[in-house]
Design a protein around this motif. Structure first.
Motif, PDB file in Angstrom:
ATOM      1  N   TRP A   1      27.067  46.327  41.625  1.00 39.34           N
ATOM      2  CA  TRP A   1      27.673  45.049  42.587  1.00 39.34           C
ATOM      3  C   TRP A   1      26.746  44.895  43.773  1.00 39.34           C
ATOM      4  CZ3 TRP A   1      29.228  45.910  47.707  1.00 39.34           C
ATOM      5  CH2 TRP A   1      29.596  47.257  48.017  1.00 39.34           C
ATOM      6  N   SER A   2      26.412  46.322  44.397  1.00 39.74           N
ATOM      7  CA  SER A   2      25.852  46.064  45.713  1.00 39.74           C
ATOM      8  C   SER A   2      24.181  45.685  45.541  1.00 39.74           C
ATOM      9  CB  SER A   2      25.886  47.612  46.559  1.00 39.74           C
ATOM     10  OG  SER A   2      25.219  48.437  45.603  1.00 39.74           O
TER      11      SER A   2
ATOM     12  N   TYR B   1      34.018  55.046  38.496  1.00 43.42           N
ATOM     13  CA  TYR B   1      34.600  55.423  37.182  1.00 43.42           C
ATOM     14  C   TYR B   1      33.531  55.119  36.041  1.00 43.42           C
ATOM     15  CZ  TYR B   1      35.332  50.388  36.350  1.00 43.42           C
ATOM     16  OH  TYR B   1      35.142  49.101  36.103  1.00 43.42           O
TER      17      TYR B   1
ATOM     18  N   ASP C   1      24.933  53.688  50.229  1.00 43.75           N
ATOM     19  CA  ASP C   1      24.116  52.765  51.003  1.00 43.75           C
ATOM     20  C   ASP C   1      25.056  51.883  51.806  1.00 43.75           C
ATOM     21  OD1 ASP C   1      25.517  50.886  49.326  1.00 43.75           O
ATOM     22  OD2 ASP C   1      23.743  50.433  47.998  1.00 43.75           O
TER      23      ASP C   1
ATOM     24  N   CYS D   1      41.009  43.506  38.995  1.00 40.92           N
ATOM     25  CA  CYS D   1      39.372  43.295  38.921  1.00 40.92           C
ATOM     26  C   CYS D   1      38.659  43.748  39.982  1.00 40.92           C
ATOM     27  CB  CYS D   1      39.160  41.640  38.771  1.00 40.92           C
ATOM     28  SG  CYS D   1      39.663  40.866  37.263  1.00 40.92           S
TER      29      CYS D   1
ATOM     30  N   LEU E   1      28.670  48.619  34.342  1.00 39.59           N
ATOM     31  CA  LEU E   1      27.595  48.446  35.452  1.00 39.59           C
ATOM     32  C   LEU E   1      28.159  48.059  36.424  1.00 39.59           C
ATOM     33  CD1 LEU E   1      25.468  46.250  32.847  1.00 39.59           C
ATOM     34  CD2 LEU E   1      24.854  48.687  33.316  1.00 39.59           C
ATOM     35  N   HIS E   2      29.412  47.955  37.010  1.00 38.34           N
ATOM     36  CA  HIS E   2      30.018  47.658  38.098  1.00 38.34           C
ATOM     37  C   HIS E   2      29.347  48.274  39.280  1.00 38.34           C
ATOM     38  CE1 HIS E   2      32.467  51.336  38.587  1.00 38.34           C
ATOM     39  NE2 HIS E   2      32.247  51.331  37.134  1.00 38.34           N
ATOM     40  N   GLU E   3      28.745  49.634  39.152  1.00 38.56           N
ATOM     41  CA  GLU E   3      28.114  50.084  40.300  1.00 38.56           C
ATOM     42  C   GLU E   3      26.801  49.382  40.883  1.00 38.56           C
ATOM     43  OE1 GLU E   3      28.392  53.372  41.674  1.00 38.56           O
ATOM     44  OE2 GLU E   3      30.268  53.719  40.538  1.00 38.56           O
TER      45      GLU E   3
ATOM     46  N   ILE F   1      43.245  38.302  33.969  1.00 37.13           N
ATOM     47  CA  ILE F   1      42.544  39.511  34.191  1.00 37.13           C
ATOM     48  C   ILE F   1      41.148  39.469  33.089  1.00 37.13           C
ATOM     49  CG2 ILE F   1      42.388  42.115  34.017  1.00 37.13           C
ATOM     50  CD1 ILE F   1      45.455  42.219  34.804  1.00 37.13           C
TER      51      ILE F   1
ATOM     52  N   VAL G   1      30.725  44.746  33.353  1.00 37.56           N
ATOM     53  CA  VAL G   1      31.106  44.965  34.275  1.00 37.56           C
ATOM     54  C   VAL G   1      31.902  46.359  34.574  1.00 37.56           C
ATOM     55  CG1 VAL G   1      33.612  43.812  34.385  1.00 37.56           C
ATOM     56  CG2 VAL G   1      32.688  44.325  36.433  1.00 37.56           C
ATOM     57  N   LEU G   2      32.522  46.657  33.355  1.00 39.26           N
ATOM     58  CA  LEU G   2      33.076  48.002  33.255  1.00 39.26           C
ATOM     59  C   LEU G   2      32.172  49.164  33.289  1.00 39.26           C
ATOM     60  CD1 LEU G   2      35.853  47.160  30.629  1.00 39.26           C
ATOM     61  CD2 LEU G   2      36.245  47.164  33.235  1.00 39.26           C
TER      62      LEU G   2
ATOM     63  N   ALA H   1      45.891  39.671  39.353  1.00 38.21           N
ATOM     64  CA  ALA H   1      44.570  39.618  38.529  1.00 38.21           C
ATOM     65  C   ALA H   1      43.510  40.126  39.153  1.00 38.21           C
ATOM     66  CB  ALA H   1      44.341  38.461  37.658  1.00 38.21           C
TER      67      ALA H   1
ATOM     68  N   LEU I   1      38.496  47.412  39.447  1.00 38.67           N
ATOM     69  CA  LEU I   1      37.656  47.831  38.299  1.00 38.67           C
ATOM     70  C   LEU I   1      35.971  47.406  38.584  1.00 38.67           C
ATOM     71  CD1 LEU I   1      39.459  46.077  35.164  1.00 38.67           C
ATOM     72  CD2 LEU I   1      38.930  48.402  35.430  1.00 38.67           C
ATOM     73  N   LEU I   2      35.841  46.489  39.707  1.00 35.46           N
ATOM     74  CA  LEU I   2      34.613  46.233  40.063  1.00 35.46           C
ATOM     75  C   LEU I   2      34.221  47.258  41.030  1.00 35.46           C
ATOM     76  CD1 LEU I   2      32.180  44.304  40.323  1.00 35.46           C
ATOM     77  CD2 LEU I   2      33.469  42.999  42.179  1.00 35.46           C
TER      78      LEU I   2
ATOM     79  N   MET J   1      33.008  37.744  35.605  1.00 39.04           N
ATOM     80  CA  MET J   1      32.265  38.708  36.463  1.00 39.04           C
ATOM     81  C   MET J   1      31.085  39.522  35.579  1.00 39.04           C
ATOM     82  SD  MET J   1      35.523  40.452  38.662  1.00 39.04           S
ATOM     83  CE  MET J   1      34.946  42.143  38.525  1.00 39.04           C
TER      84      MET J   1
ATOM     85  N   PHE K   1      38.725  36.869  34.487  1.00 37.48           N
ATOM     86  CA  PHE K   1      37.818  37.159  35.588  1.00 37.48           C
ATOM     87  C   PHE K   1      36.948  38.206  35.282  1.00 37.48           C
ATOM     88  CE2 PHE K   1      41.702  35.851  38.497  1.00 37.48           C
ATOM     89  CZ  PHE K   1      41.299  34.557  38.727  1.00 37.48           C
ATOM     90  N   LEU K   2      37.110  39.255  34.270  1.00 37.99           N
ATOM     91  CA  LEU K   2      36.230  40.195  34.090  1.00 37.99           C
ATOM     92  C   LEU K   2      35.338  39.468  33.088  1.00 37.99           C
ATOM     93  CD1 LEU K   2      38.478  43.302  32.871  1.00 37.99           C
ATOM     94  CD2 LEU K   2      37.042  43.126  35.199  1.00 37.99           C
TER      95      LEU K   2
ATOM     96  N   GLN L   1      25.804  48.801  51.970  1.00 39.43           N
ATOM     97  CA  GLN L   1      26.937  48.000  51.332  1.00 39.43           C
ATOM     98  C   GLN L   1      28.195  48.991  51.163  1.00 39.43           C
ATOM     99  OE1 GLN L   1      23.732  47.620  50.550  1.00 39.43           O
ATOM    100  NE2 GLN L   1      23.319  45.616  49.550  1.00 39.43           N
TER     101      GLN L   1
ATOM    102  N   ARG M   1      29.016  56.297  33.533  1.00 36.76           N
ATOM    103  CA  ARG M   1      27.839  56.477  34.382  1.00 36.76           C
ATOM    104  C   ARG M   1      28.039  57.422  35.632  1.00 36.76           C
ATOM    105  NH1 ARG M   1      23.336  51.816  34.661  1.00 36.76           N
ATOM    106  NH2 ARG M   1      23.455  51.640  32.389  1.00 36.76           N
TER     107      ARG M   1
END
Lengths: 331, 490
Positions: A169-170, B476, B420, B468, A165-167, A18, A162-163, B464, B471-472, A25, A21-22, B422, B479
């Motif tokens: 992703w798009s 949450y 959006d 991820c 700024l994961h928003e 985990i 990523v925790l 795993a 989390l991705l 990513m 990967f995190l 996506q 922000r």
């Protein structure tokens, strides 16, 4: 016992995967508004080693306010603008430390808009994320430690963006994955941010600005910059570009520069001498546009030429300014 | 984030004798994190129902005639119900009642300046009150013995994984399990972890993502009419399911780490072929509570058709009010009751129609049609649940039927309401996963068991990657103010 160990190992491996990967990513996640910084730093590292004589550091006031092309065209000075938005004085120190690994300039032009602010116990904002693009790992570690202090959440967010700024992703782009092709625009700018927008402002009377003392922490940061530059035989010119606001460290910076064998130029004071025009030379209340930047750069160029022994790169054939600014690069 | 691992770690390290006390302390701490002073309410409810249990037990052992004993028992139950429901009513319904009384008197030209009660609704009050009352009823019905260990009973009422949003556990199931502190069970913990992961997926990836769109559209339904509202209403059905079942699943998973199995609260409700079936699979712990402790005592279906329908309507209206002190919830409950009454009343007509049209009830087409029809009916009722007022609900219904703007789905306008293209695509993928999971659940297949039977390398990688992915794609972090679980407010 064997079974228990096997189970513990199983949990550890899953946790390890985990984290792996995190972390992987995370390498593609960064605030969208600093991607440009990635290009600029990448271009900086692509320059030949020890080729630049004047390095420009500081916040957006320097990034958008000093144009290396004017230095070269008018005075033959070989400069690179290594400033970036929002920089507090300790971020500027990091950029200086990092750049000195690659360049040995004769003069450092250090813009002092945020000289009174040192990042401490802060959240991992975009400013701190720009350090990801730098290469001096030791300096980065010290900077991160000083910036986050005991704010442990910030360390997690910095190393695993990523925790937070994961928003994004798009909206991931090619450059998020490390595919950087430095275009001609970046080469021609030599770090400068070109903005032709015109915004009319009238400045406040700078003689009325409240004057503050620099904090011990800010002085300590400045001392480290001065020591580093002295060690590398670099002269320091501090300067402040004009904006519609109150600059509170003019007296403190004048005093500091005098006491430490540096120079300080306050363009609030030099407003008329430089010939600024509030109707033409600003792109917004806080920043000069390209026309204002050209005026500042011309003044600074003359000042540098007069006070320091700098090479006239115009006399050197196929120099990097010739190659990059005028677009005949073979790279 | 830190609370649960600490509770677990300490629980499995400390001596058996103090394990219960530790969980009790952790549960009260958990509750007090919301509002410390409201711990007194949960303690009061616990004390009253605990005492009622002991009193009922005492009455049972009294040397008196059966009628007298029955009368005493009923008195004890009544006292327990009145005091517990009194607290619930004061905190949840006082302002609603006072406000509407003022309005009624105003209609009669009587001016009344009723005071307002300045209280914050205690989190989870409806859940733990109902759980505590079920204990009183179970002791009354001789289904369990009264619990003598006060701490154990207090833990039953306040058990933190399900304290604030259920499932509303039964003493028969939970009290017995809490009596025997468990050793760490690796297999149960693995299962619990997978359940929690699934719960977080439902909540963070699906429900909170949909919430962005639904909040935008429902928050400005005059701007976003017609097909915006149709899409938002369909999505709200998915949101509330994922939000609530997400919490229940996390609660179940957390309890499994402690070696405790909580009851299932959802069983693929949207695959139901009738509204009745939907309610047997939606918020099962509450529906069965109402069935056991209200519908059956009211006479259930034993006292004739009209009485049965009346009982159903009563249960659903009260169920609506249980969700909140608003007419919208009352309308939502009433509508669901009405669906079932009408459905049952028209059963002979429907049977005849099926026979005349030579339809096969077991055919796939018929089953899908029934499922879709049920979804449409249930989803329609969610409009009342989601709207801020009855007036708003009718405006929304009017807009859904009268505003014709199907192009907003195709010209990209729909993607300008917070999500959006996506994000919509991601939601489509999630919908497929959800549908497959629900179909498997209905078939009695537990996906977590399939995963746990795989080779070790597959399990490690799968877990795993899933962690991820949550989390991705989860909504949450700092922000975004992650939406609180919808059912916390009840």
């Amino acid at each position: 016992m064997k079974k228990t160990l096997k189970r513990i190992l199983s949990c550890m491996i899953t946790l390890g995967l985990i984290i792996f990967f995190l972390y992987e990513m995370s390498s593609v996640f960064q605030p969208n508004d600093i991607i440009d910084c990635q290009y600029r730093t990448a271009f900086f590292y692509s320059l030949p080693k020890d080729s630049v004589e004047v390095m420009i550091y500081g916040s957006s006031h320097a990034f958008r306010g000093v144009k290396p092309k004017v230095f070269y065209d008018n005075y033959g000075i070989g400069a690179f603008n290594f400033a970036w938005n929002w920089q507090k004085i300790n971020t500027t120190r990091l950029f200086i430390e990092d750049s000195l690994e690659y360049q040995k300039p004769k003069v450092a032009l250090i813009e002092a808009f945020n000289v009174g602010i040192v990042r401490q116990n802060s959240d991992p904002g975009a400013e701190i994320f720009t350090s990801k693009y730098l290469r001096n790992e030791k300096a980065k570690r010290e900077y991160i430690k000083n910036s986050f202090g005991t704010n442990y959440k910030s360390y997690v967010a910095y190393y695993f963006p990523v925790l937070i700024l994961h928003e994004n992703w798009s909206s991931l782009k090619k450059e998020n994955f490390g595919f950087i092709e430095i275009g001609e625009g970046y080469k021609k700018a030599m770090g400068f941010s070109h903005d032709e927008n015109v915004y009319t402002i009238s400045l406040y009377d700078s003689s009325q600005f409240e004057q503050l003392e620099l904090s011990d922490l800010a002085i300590s940061e400045l001392d480290k910059i001065v020591a580093l530059c002295k060690k590398n035989n670099i002269e320091i010119v501090f300067f402040t570009n004009p904006y519609r606001g109150e600059y509170n460290y003019r007296d403190a910076m004048t005093k500091y520069a005098q006491e430490n064998g540096c120079y300080y130029l306050d363009f609030f004071e030099l407003y008329d001498e430089v010939g600024f025009d509030g109707k033409k030379d600003f792109s917004d209340p806080g920043h000069l546009n390209v026309y204002g930047a050209e005026k500042v750069s011309d003044y600074l160029g003359a000042y540098l030429k007069e006070n320091f022994e700098l090479t006239d790169f115009r006399e050197i054939e196929n120099n990097i300014w010739e190659q990059n600014i005028y677009g005949d690069s073979e790279n | 984030m830190v609370f649960f691992p600490i509770v677990l770690l300490v629980y499995f390290v400390i001596p058996k004798k103090v394990k219960q006390l530790w969980l009790l302390a952790a549960s009260y701490y958990f509750y007090m994190c919301w509002n410390a002073k409201y711990a007194i309410l949960i303690f009061t409810s616990t004390a009253i129902t605990y005492a009622s249990g002991l009193l009922l037990e005492k009455v049972k052992k009294m040397e008196a005639d059966a009628v007298k004993k029955r009368r005493y028992k009923k008195t004890v139950v009544a006292l327990s119900f009145v005091s517990n429901l009194g607290i619930l009513c004061y905190f949840k319904y006082a302002n609603f009642i006072l406000f509407n009384l003022t309005k009624i008197f105003a209609l009669m030209h009587i001016s009344l300046s009723a005071p307002t009660v300045d209280v914050i609704l205690p989190v989870g009050i409806s859940f733990y009150t109902f759980q505590a009352l079920s204990y009183t009823m179970d002791v009354y019905r001789d289904e369990i013995y009264a619990e003598r260990n006060f701490f154990q009973y207090a833990l039953f009422v306040s058990f933190f994984p399900q304290l604030v949003a259920g499932p509303i556990e039964r003493s028969k199931n939970l009290l017995k399990q809490l009596a025997e502190p468990k050793k760490f069970d690796y297999d149960m913990a693995r299962e619990g972890f997978l359940l929690m992961l699934w719960g977080f997926f439902l909540k963070l990836v699906v429900a909170d993502r949909i919430a962005v769109f639904v909040d935008t559209v429902y928050g400005d339904y005059t701007t976003y009419g017609g097909y915006y509202l149709i899409v938002a209403t369909v999505l709200f059905a998915v949101q509330i399911y994922c939000d609530f079942s997400g919490y229940s699943t996390i609660a179940m998973g957390a309890a499994m780490f402690l070696g405790i199995r909580l009851m299932e609260n959802f069983n693929a409700p949207y695959l139901s072929r009738s509204v009745g079936e939907f309610w047997r699979n939606w918020h099962i712990s509450l529906t069965s509570w109402f069935k056991d402790y209200l519908y059956i005592p009211l006479g259930g279906s034993r006292k004739g058709t009209v009485r049965k329908y009346l009982n159903k309507m009563t249960v659903f209206l009260i169920s609506g009010l249980w969700h909140g002190a608003q007419f919208t919830y009352l309308a939502w409950g009433g509508l669901n009751g009405l669906y079932q009454v009408i459905g049952e009343a028209l059963q002979p007509v429907r049977d005849k129609a099926v026979s005349l049209l030579r339809l096969h009830r077991d055919s796939l087409g018929h089953r899908i049609a029934c499922t879709v029809m049920t979804f449409v009916l249930v989803d329609f009722s969610w409009i009342f649940f989601r709207a801020q007022s009855i007036k708003d609900a009718f405006h929304i219904i009017d807009s859904i039927f009268c505003v014709q703007n199907p192009w907003v789905i195709f010209d990209g306008s729909i993607y300008k309401c917070g999500l959006d293209i996506q994000n919509f695509r991601l939601l489509m993928v999630c919908a497929v996963i959800l549908l497959m999971a629900d179909i498997l659940k209905r078939k009695g297949i537990q996906i977590r068991q399939i995963i746990l039977k795989q080779d070790y390398w597959f399990r490690w990688l799968f877990i795993a990657i899933c962690v991820c992915a949550v989390l991705l794609f989860g909504k949450y972090g700092e922000r975004l103010d992650s939406a609180a679980f919808i059912y916390f407010q009840f």
